[in-house]
Design a protein around this motif. Structure first.
Motif, mmCIF file in Angstrom:
data_model
loop_
_atom_site.group_PDB
_atom_site.id
_atom_site.type_symbol
_atom_site.label_atom_id
_atom_site.label_comp_id
_atom_site.label_asym_id
_atom_site.label_seq_id
_atom_site.Cartn_x
_atom_site.Cartn_y
_atom_site.Cartn_z
ATOM 1 N N GLY A 208 3.080 -11.315 3.496
ATOM 2 C CA GLY A 208 2.680 -11.314 2.098
ATOM 3 C C GLY A 208 3.240 -10.091 1.377
ATOM 4 N N VAL A 209 3.518 -10.247 0.115
ATOM 5 C CA VAL A 209 4.129 -9.167 -0.669
ATOM 6 C C VAL A 209 3.159 -8.718 -1.757
ATOM 7 C CG1 VAL A 209 6.041 -8.507 -2.171
ATOM 8 C CG2 VAL A 209 6.455 -10.018 -0.220
ATOM 9 N N ARG A 210 2.813 -7.456 -1.735
ATOM 10 C CA ARG A 210 1.992 -6.847 -2.783
ATOM 11 C C ARG A 210 2.928 -6.195 -3.802
ATOM 12 N NH1 ARG A 210 -1.485 -2.693 -1.802
ATOM 13 N NH2 ARG A 210 -3.503 -3.561 -2.357
ATOM 14 N N HIS A 211 2.561 -6.299 -5.054
ATOM 15 C CA HIS A 211 3.266 -5.587 -6.125
ATOM 16 C C HIS A 211 2.280 -4.582 -6.708
ATOM 17 C CE1 HIS A 211 7.042 -7.982 -6.468
ATOM 18 N NE2 HIS A 211 6.290 -8.897 -5.866
ATOM 19 N N ALA A 212 2.462 -3.337 -6.339
ATOM 20 C CA ALA A 212 1.597 -2.266 -6.837
ATOM 21 C C ALA A 212 2.249 -1.652 -8.070
ATOM 22 C CB ALA A 212 1.392 -1.200 -5.765
ATOM 23 N N THR A 213 1.588 -1.777 -9.212
ATOM 24 C CA THR A 213 2.176 -1.298 -10.459
ATOM 25 C C THR A 213 1.427 -0.072 -10.973
ATOM 26 O OG1 THR A 213 0.800 -2.854 -11.715
ATOM 27 C CG2 THR A 213 3.021 -3.574 -11.122
ATOM 28 N N ILE A 221 7.116 -2.427 -4.231
ATOM 29 C CA ILE A 221 7.044 -3.688 -3.500
ATOM 30 C C ILE A 221 6.564 -3.366 -2.090
ATOM 31 C CG2 ILE A 221 8.332 -5.686 -2.663
ATOM 32 C CD1 ILE A 221 10.273 -5.234 -4.996
ATOM 33 N N GLU A 222 5.408 -3.929 -1.736
ATOM 34 C CA GLU A 222 4.760 -3.605 -0.463
ATOM 35 C C GLU A 222 4.691 -4.873 0.392
ATOM 36 O OE1 GLU A 222 1.885 -0.231 -2.562
ATOM 37 O OE2 GLU A 222 1.023 -2.151 -1.912
ATOM 38 N N THR A 223 5.417 -4.871 1.487
ATOM 39 C CA THR A 223 5.469 -6.032 2.374
ATOM 40 C C THR A 223 4.506 -5.840 3.535
ATOM 41 O OG1 THR A 223 7.797 -6.389 1.803
ATOM 42 C CG2 THR A 223 6.964 -7.501 3.772
ATOM 43 N N VAL A 224 3.543 -6.731 3.651
ATOM 44 C CA VAL A 224 2.500 -6.616 4.667
ATOM 45 C C VAL A 224 3.080 -6.896 6.048
ATOM 46 C CG1 VAL A 224 0.294 -7.531 5.487
ATOM 47 C CG2 VAL A 224 0.720 -7.287 3.023
ATOM 48 N N ASP A 225 2.885 -5.956 6.990
ATOM 49 C CA ASP A 225 3.315 -6.180 8.369
ATOM 50 C C ASP A 225 2.166 -6.025 9.374
ATOM 51 O OD1 ASP A 225 3.073 -3.414 8.351
ATOM 52 O OD2 ASP A 225 5.212 -3.080 8.151
ATOM 53 N N GLU A 226 0.985 -5.665 8.886
ATOM 54 C CA GLU A 226 -0.224 -5.679 9.719
ATOM 55 C C GLU A 226 -1.356 -6.256 8.887
ATOM 56 O OE1 GLU A 226 -1.347 -2.407 12.356
ATOM 57 O OE2 GLU A 226 0.451 -1.353 11.665
ATOM 58 N N TRP A 227 -1.969 -7.301 9.445
ATOM 59 C CA TRP A 227 -3.050 -7.979 8.721
ATOM 60 C C TRP A 227 -4.165 -8.270 9.707
ATOM 61 C CZ3 TRP A 227 -3.658 -9.546 3.562
ATOM 62 C CH2 TRP A 227 -4.696 -10.445 3.304
ATOM 63 N N GLN A 228 -5.156 -7.409 9.719
ATOM 64 C CA GLN A 228 -6.321 -7.593 10.583
ATOM 65 C C GLN A 228 -7.546 -7.663 9.667
ATOM 66 O OE1 GLN A 228 -6.518 -4.806 13.907
ATOM 67 N NE2 GLN A 228 -4.319 -4.375 13.673
ATOM 68 N N SER A 234 -1.756 -2.978 6.496
ATOM 69 C CA SER A 234 -0.669 -1.997 6.468
ATOM 70 C C SER A 234 0.597 -2.656 5.933
ATOM 71 C CB SER A 234 -0.428 -1.435 7.873
ATOM 72 O OG SER A 234 0.470 -0.344 7.830
ATOM 73 N N PHE A 235 1.416 -1.867 5.245
ATOM 74 C CA PHE A 235 2.591 -2.444 4.589
ATOM 75 C C PHE A 235 3.673 -1.382 4.411
ATOM 76 C CE2 PHE A 235 -1.057 -1.691 1.810
ATOM 77 C CZ PHE A 235 -0.620 -0.608 1.062
ATOM 78 N N SER A 236 4.915 -1.858 4.408
ATOM 79 C CA SER A 236 6.046 -1.000 4.053
ATOM 80 C C SER A 236 6.117 -0.921 2.531
ATOM 81 C CB SER A 236 7.353 -1.552 4.623
ATOM 82 O OG SER A 236 7.623 -2.841 4.063
ATOM 83 N N ILE A 237 6.723 0.148 2.025
ATOM 84 C CA ILE A 237 6.782 0.367 0.576
ATOM 85 C C ILE A 237 8.229 0.622 0.158
ATOM 86 C CG2 ILE A 237 6.015 1.819 -1.336
ATOM 87 C CD1 ILE A 237 3.554 2.517 0.305
#
Length: 324
Positions: A208-213, A221-228, A234-237
């Protein structure tokens, strides 16, 4: 009108100011390499040369404090004001370099007066102050032979929320638009850092991709790579450089530039008992300068302020949602 007795003092301040401006322009355009202003030559050595030069031209009959403290300090302040007025630097950079410049100008004045005052010949004093003044320009090309090291830092903030993990989780995966009144006061606003606005999520789960504005067109652009669920997100930025206007950040503090980047963000939820959750937010940053230790003090403070304000908003929202 300036009295005749004060003219030498004004001349000393003027020479120091000219020296600082020459250093700013020559080092700022990378005349001597690719280090520019975030270099030891500019941030570490030029203020020392400025202090020595100011002390040299300040009359010997001046008080100890004026020659070694107040005159160098005044030149630094005049330089920083000029940098702001002529838009050579942004307010953020001026605030960051001010403490370093003041301290090192004082050190330069002390070193020069300690070494040069005992000398008898004016020529020896001139050679001494010339050495101080030329040092940053000699050091600049040598400094560029050494690559700026990458330093990775972690900044962590924690808050205890009077709400269960399920409520907290709902508020971190997506952050609804933040109103100004929700954010606590912070000096980051005064020095020009954009305030957080919202965070959207394309879909739940890994990938999933978060857009933090943030204000003024800043988006990450934050790409989720850990989802518990209920435990860890957790996400890359990656900064969306296409949406960030060039006037939002000073070139030396722009996120994703050659000097600084934010790489990761992580939320951790730690249950503390019925209806209580500890929420931890930590991020990972990269610094790539020859003065990472000093830059890290400022980036750490700024990131902690930003993260702390976000946690304050989340805490208030979760605790209100718990009562509904």
């Amino acid at each position: 009108m300036i009295s005749r007795q004060r003219i030498p003092f004004v001349v000393a301040l003027g020479i120091g100011l000219v020296y600082a401006l020459v250093g700013r322009f020559s080092l700022g355009i990378d005349l001597f390499g690719q280090g520019g202003l975030l270099s030891i030559a500019f941030l570490g050595l030029m203020p020392i040369g400025l202090g020595a030069l100011t002390a040299h031209f300040t009359p010997r009959e001046a008080s100890w404090s004026w020659r070694r403290v107040w005159a160098p300090f005044l030149v630094v302040l005049l330089f920083l004001v000029a940098a702001l007025l002529f838009q050579l630097e942004g307010l953020i950079c001026v605030i960051i370099i001010c403490p370093l410049f003041l301290l090192e100008a004082f050190i330069g004045a002390i070193l020069y007066t300690t070494l040069a005052d005992p000398l008898d010949q004016p020529r020896d004093k001139t050679l001494m102050v010339a050495g101080f003044a030329l040092l940053p320009f000699v050091a600049a090309p040598l400094e560029q032979l050494i690559a700026a090291p990458d330093t990775f830092r972690r900044v962590e903030n924690t808050v205890v929320i009077e709400a269960p993990a399920a409520v907290v989780w709902q508020h971190i995966v997506r952050v609804a638009p933040i109103e100004g009144r929700e954010l606590p006061a912070s000096l980051t606003d005064a020095i020009g850092f954009p305030r957080p606005v919202e965070a959207t999520l394309s879909r739940e789960g890994v990938g999933g991709v978060r857009h933090a504005t943030f204000e003024r067109g800043v988006e990450f652009i934050e790409t989720v790579d850990e989802w518990q669920p209920l435990r860890r997100l957790s996400f890359s930025i990656v900064p969306n450089t296409a949406t960030i206007p060039p006037t939002t950040f000073d070139e030396h503090v722009i996120v994703g530039g050659r000097f600084f980047d934010v790489l990761r963000g992580t939320y951790e939820l730690q249950p503390l008992g019925p209806g209580r959750t500890r929420l931890v937010l930590h991020s990972r940053q990269r610094l790539s300068t020859h003065l990472n230790w000093y830059a890290g003090l400022w980036t750490g403070w700024v990131m902690s302020e930003i993260q702390g304000r976000i946690l304050t908003v989340l805490k208030a929202r979760c605790e209100v949602a718990r009562t509904l």
